[in-house]
Design a protein around this motif. Structure first.
Motif, short mmCIF file in Angstrom:
data_model
loop_
_atom_site.label_atom_id
_atom_site.label_comp_id
_atom_site.label_asym_id
_atom_site.label_seq_id
_atom_site.Cartn_x
_atom_site.Cartn_y
_atom_site.Cartn_z
N THR A 106 8.70 -15.60 29.83
CA THR A 106 10.03 -15.44 29.72
C THR A 106 10.99 -15.83 31.12
O THR A 106 10.39 -15.59 32.17
CB THR A 106 10.31 -13.83 29.41
OG1 THR A 106 9.52 -13.46 28.54
CG2 THR A 106 11.89 -13.42 29.57
N GLY A 107 11.96 -16.47 30.88
CA GLY A 107 12.85 -16.93 31.70
C GLY A 107 12.67 -18.42 32.08
O GLY A 107 13.18 -19.17 32.63
N ILE A 108 11.55 -19.13 31.30
CA ILE A 108 11.37 -20.70 31.19
C ILE A 108 11.67 -21.16 29.94
O ILE A 108 11.10 -20.61 28.83
CB ILE A 108 9.92 -21.02 31.60
CG1 ILE A 108 9.49 -20.60 32.79
CG2 ILE A 108 9.56 -22.34 31.55
CD1 ILE A 108 7.99 -20.58 33.24
N ALA A 116 11.00 -24.90 36.19
CA ALA A 116 9.52 -24.42 36.12
C ALA A 116 8.80 -25.50 35.50
O ALA A 116 7.50 -25.42 35.86
CB ALA A 116 9.33 -23.18 35.32
N ASN A 117 9.23 -26.42 34.77
CA ASN A 117 8.28 -27.42 34.02
C ASN A 117 8.54 -28.91 34.69
O ASN A 117 7.48 -29.56 34.50
CB ASN A 117 8.98 -27.54 32.56
CG ASN A 117 8.53 -26.13 31.72
OD1 ASN A 117 7.70 -25.57 32.04
ND2 ASN A 117 9.60 -26.03 30.91
N LYS A 118 9.66 -29.25 35.26
CA LYS A 118 10.00 -30.62 35.30
C LYS A 118 8.79 -31.30 36.36
O LYS A 118 8.72 -32.67 36.31
CB LYS A 118 11.11 -30.63 36.08
CG LYS A 118 11.48 -30.02 37.53
CD LYS A 118 13.04 -30.09 37.90
CE LYS A 118 13.16 -29.47 39.39
NZ LYS A 118 14.78 -29.92 39.85
N ARG A 119 7.91 -30.61 37.21
CA ARG A 119 6.98 -31.18 37.92
C ARG A 119 5.77 -31.10 37.40
O ARG A 119 4.89 -31.66 38.12
CB ARG A 119 7.11 -30.47 39.57
CG ARG A 119 8.38 -30.63 40.14
CD ARG A 119 8.18 -29.72 41.37
NE ARG A 119 7.07 -30.34 42.15
CZ ARG A 119 6.10 -29.56 42.69
NH1 ARG A 119 6.02 -28.25 42.05
NH2 ARG A 119 5.05 -29.79 43.27
N GLY A 120 5.78 -30.77 36.20
CA GLY A 120 4.56 -30.45 35.57
C GLY A 120 4.08 -31.48 34.55
O GLY A 120 4.47 -32.34 34.45
N THR A 176 1.71 -26.95 32.01
CA THR A 176 1.68 -26.70 33.37
C THR A 176 2.57 -26.87 34.30
O THR A 176 3.27 -27.69 34.18
CB THR A 176 0.00 -27.00 33.77
OG1 THR A 176 0.12 -28.56 34.09
CG2 THR A 176 -1.01 -26.73 32.79
N ALA A 177 2.67 -26.21 35.44
CA ALA A 177 3.76 -26.47 36.44
C ALA A 177 3.58 -27.50 37.35
O ALA A 177 4.75 -27.97 37.57
CB ALA A 177 3.75 -24.93 37.20
N ASP A 178 2.52 -27.90 37.90
CA ASP A 178 2.49 -28.83 39.07
C ASP A 178 1.27 -29.90 38.52
O ASP A 178 0.33 -29.67 38.50
CB ASP A 178 1.98 -28.20 40.20
CG ASP A 178 2.00 -29.01 41.49
OD1 ASP A 178 2.31 -30.17 41.23
OD2 ASP A 178 1.62 -28.60 42.38
N ALA A 179 1.70 -30.92 38.19
CA ALA A 179 0.72 -32.04 37.70
C ALA A 179 0.04 -32.61 38.95
O ALA A 179 -0.83 -33.26 38.59
CB ALA A 179 1.86 -33.31 37.37
N ASN A 180 0.33 -32.42 40.13
CA ASN A 180 -0.32 -32.62 41.22
C ASN A 180 -1.64 -31.64 41.51
O ASN A 180 -2.29 -31.97 42.54
CB ASN A 180 0.25 -32.84 42.46
CG ASN A 180 1.51 -34.11 42.26
OD1 ASN A 180 1.04 -34.97 41.82
ND2 ASN A 180 2.44 -33.67 42.89
#
Length: 226
Positions: A106-108, A116-120, A176-180
């Motif tokens: 909730t909130g995403i 919350a998604n753009k770096r994932g 997921t949030a962080d692709a790194n």
């Protein structure tokens, strides 16, 4: 002894036996009541999840822009409310071609551009069209149960999941949030593959959202494959 005396004695014996039977039945009823009391379940008590989740529905209406086609169905934060929602909406296999379900914290919002998604990125499972009636609903349910059940060691990295119904083949993805964050991504992918009980020939591929947004072809390279 007269017949009347014998009859009176028999009646007294009968009354005594009846009284004993009543006492025995009362004891049995008390025992049953005690056993029933132990087994009573309070259905007003709900079991909270680690976080709140929101279910979304995307309808492919070409007369509207993408954001207007995404609708929030409902939010929940207990196990019981999850099942109440899941059991009252259509299975994914019954959605029209081009439509989606999404389940996100909730909130995403279920979109690449959400902060919350753009770096994932996403773990993606592609299913053949013939698997829609065999595997799609089972895999989708297993995937979202991993989310709401906090099945991953790195659940904090999980944003949500999406099921796409498409003509060439359906897709299920966990975002997921962080692709790194390679170790977290791999742990999530391995646990997801384990829970989906995928046969050896089926693979999961991890794709970065930025690559999907910038792609110039229909094929996006996987960063990881399981």
């Amino acid at each position: 002894m007269s017949f009347t005396s014998l009859q009176g004695k028999a009646c007294r014996s009968s009354i005594k036996m009846s009284a004993n039977n009543v006492e025995t039945e009362n004891e049995k009823n008390d025992q049953i009541s005690e056993e029933v009391d132990v087994c009573v379940v309070d259905y007003t008590i709900k079991h909270p999840l680690q976080c709140a989740w929101t279910m979304w529905y995307f309808e492919n209406d070409r007369s509207q822009n993408w954001e207007d086609n995404v609708r929030e169905i409902a939010s929940f934060q207990t196990i019981e409310d999850f099942w109440a929602l899941y059991n009252h909406i259509k299975p994914a296999s019954e959605l029209k071609q081009g439509n989606d379900y999404s389940l996100f914290k909730t909130g995403i919002k279920p979109m690449w551009e959400d902060p919350a998604n753009k770096r994932g990125g996403r773990w993606l499972l592609s299913l053949e069209k013939k698997q829609r009636n065999q595997e799609l609903d089972r895999c989708w349910l297993d995937a979202i149960l991993c989310l709401v059940g906090d099945a991953f060691e790195n659940s904090v990295e999980v944003c949500g999941a999406v099921v796409n119904i498409r003509g060439k083949g359906d897709k299920i993805a966990v975002w997921t949030a962080d692709a790194n964050n390679g170790p977290a991504i791999l742990e999530i992918g391995k646990k997801l593959k384990e829970r989906l009980h995928l046969p050896g020939r089926m693979q999961l591929g991890y794709q970065i959202h930025h690559d999907l947004m910038a792609k110039n072809s229909s094929v996006t390279k996987n960063c990881y494959t399981l």
